[in-house]
Design an enzyme around this catalytic site. Structure first.
Site, PDB file in Angstrom:
ATOM      1  N   ARG A   1      -3.431  -1.550   1.279  1.00 54.65           N
ATOM      2  CA  ARG A   1      -2.131  -1.100   0.770  1.00 54.65           C
ATOM      3  C   ARG A   1      -1.855   0.344   1.174  1.00 54.65           C
ATOM      4  NH1 ARG A   1       1.817  -3.470  -1.550  1.00 54.65           N
ATOM      5  NH2 ARG A   1       0.576  -5.369  -1.655  1.00 54.65           N
TER       6      ARG A   1
ATOM      7  N   HIS B   1      -0.827   0.101   4.763  1.00 53.74           N
ATOM      8  CA  HIS B   1       0.517  -0.474   4.809  1.00 53.74           C
ATOM      9  C   HIS B   1       1.575   0.569   4.473  1.00 53.74           C
ATOM     10  CE1 HIS B   1       3.901  -2.536   2.643  1.00 53.74           C
ATOM     11  NE2 HIS B   1       3.885  -3.259   3.745  1.00 53.74           N
TER      12      HIS B   1
END
Length: 228
Positions: free
Chosen positions: A45, A48
């Protein structure tokens, strides 16, 4: 549980097709399968959020600390952030940010004062998410905060890397990175990874206060494979 907090069932979160495709491309370019579950969730994450694959070797995490922090978070532990930009990135949980109430003084930045005010409000056992000001992280380390987790990812050429090194040396349960990069988006992403990860335990009324764990470099295949 404090009135201003709530638990989140990750199963109720609808993932947009663009996000699904983004993670598919990320995994096509980077093998994250050797990371243990929560470490993998945080690493992916964060990457990302920044489109920066280097975070796979730059982040420093510990799976045991993440497990205890994940439990505390879903049991209702307070979440404190250093700036509103971090709060804006955490959309599924209320947060505490005292920057608007803080004032700078001799030897004390406004960000550091905000951390003091937040600690007076929430006490021990909170999750602290610092993505902007190194002085906020430095101030937190002077307090007896007994945090459930410190996500220390401030960015900058002055004090950022040093404050994160001090966090690792403190022995507190933490997510940090070695380099000068970081920021509000990646700090919020690390917290969101714990929020979105499935809850596999009953949620009691009490907030847990986990003890510190030793950390390891997230990008170290040897350590990560041992845990997986």
């Amino acid at each position: 549980m404090d009135p201003g907090t709530r638990t989140v069932d990750p199963g109720t979160r609808i993932v947009h097709p663009i996000e699904q495709e983004s993670f598919r491309r990320l995994r096509a370019r980077l093998d994250t399968s050797h990371f243990p579950p929560l470490t993998r969730a945080v690493v992916e994450r964060v990457i990302h959020s920044a489109a920066d694959l280097d975070y796979a070797s730059d982040l420093v995490t510990d799976e045991g600390a993440l497990e205890k922090a994940h439990r505390a978070l879903h049991d209702g532990a307070p979440v404190v952030v250093d700036v509103e930009m971090v709060a804006a990135g955490i959309t599924r949980r209320d947060t505490v940010c005292r920057l608007k109430d803080a004032k700078s003084g001799t030897g004390l930045t406004r960000s550091a004062h905000a951390i003091r005010l937040a600690y007076e409000q929430v006490g021990p056992g909170a999750l602290w998410v610092i993505g902007c000001a190194p002085t906020a992280l430095e101030e937190l380390l002077t307090l007896d905060a007994a945090p459930a987790l410190v996500i220390g990812l401030p960015v900058g050429f002055v004090g950022a890397a040093e404050s994160k090194a001090a966090l690792r040396e403190s022995g507190l349960p933490a997510v940090s990175n070695v380099s000068e990069k970081g920021g509000s988006a990646v700090a919020a992403a690390a917290l969101n990874a714990l929020l979105y990860h499935p809850v596999s335990h009953p949620v009691p009324d009490a907030v847990s206060h986990p003890a510190p764990e030793a950390e390891s470099r997230a990008g170290s295949p040897s350590k990560s494979k041992e845990k997986s």
